[in-house]
Design a protein around this motif. Sequence first.
Motif, PDB file in Angstrom:
ATOM      1  N   THR A 257       1.368   4.849   0.899  1.00  0.00           N
ATOM      2  CA  THR A 257       0.755   5.841   1.775  1.00  0.00           C
ATOM      3  C   THR A 257       1.567   7.132   1.746  1.00  0.00           C
ATOM      4  O   THR A 257       2.680   7.163   1.227  1.00  0.00           O
ATOM      5  N   ALA A 258       1.032   8.182   2.316  1.00  0.00           N
ATOM      6  CA  ALA A 258       1.731   9.476   2.349  1.00  0.00           C
ATOM      7  C   ALA A 258       3.040   9.382   3.137  1.00  0.00           C
ATOM      8  O   ALA A 258       3.996  10.093   2.849  1.00  0.00           O
ATOM      9  N   SER A 259       3.110   8.483   4.123  1.00  0.00           N
ATOM     10  CA  SER A 259       4.330   8.343   4.920  1.00  0.00           C
ATOM     11  C   SER A 259       5.269   7.278   4.377  1.00  0.00           C
ATOM     12  O   SER A 259       6.292   6.977   4.980  1.00  0.00           O
TER      13      SER A 259
ATOM     14  N   GLU B  89       0.868  -1.180   0.000  1.00  0.00           N
ATOM     15  CA  GLU B  89       0.000   0.000   0.000  1.00  0.00           C
ATOM     16  C   GLU B  89       0.900   1.224   0.000  1.00  0.00           C
ATOM     17  O   GLU B  89       1.799   1.347   0.829  1.00  0.00           O
TER      18      GLU B  89
ATOM     19  N   ARG C 167       3.743   0.545   2.719  1.00  0.00           N
ATOM     20  CA  ARG C 167       3.499  -0.461   3.754  1.00  0.00           C
ATOM     21  C   ARG C 167       3.326  -1.790   3.041  1.00  0.00           C
ATOM     22  O   ARG C 167       2.574  -1.882   2.070  1.00  0.00           O
TER      23      ARG C 167
END
Length: 74
Positions: A17-19, A15, A22
């Motif tokens: 994600t903005a950070s 996935e 994952r």
Amino acid sequence: IPDIPHGTSFVMAVELTASGPRMSSLMVYGQSANHASPHHHDQAHLYVEKKWVSGRFSEQEIARDPNLKVSYVR
């Protein structure tokens, strides 16, 4: 393709994600292709229980892993 009577399949889900990414993974059948092995279906049980293995991407994530073992090769 020849008939393959058994084996294991590696599954990975990523996935974005903005950070950062994952990742979760597992081997669908098990860690052993031997039907008599206690590890033949161990990963399948994890799959059913939705207990996938989390992947590590950044140096910080890797350093936080309690099972981390560092080896230096000269």
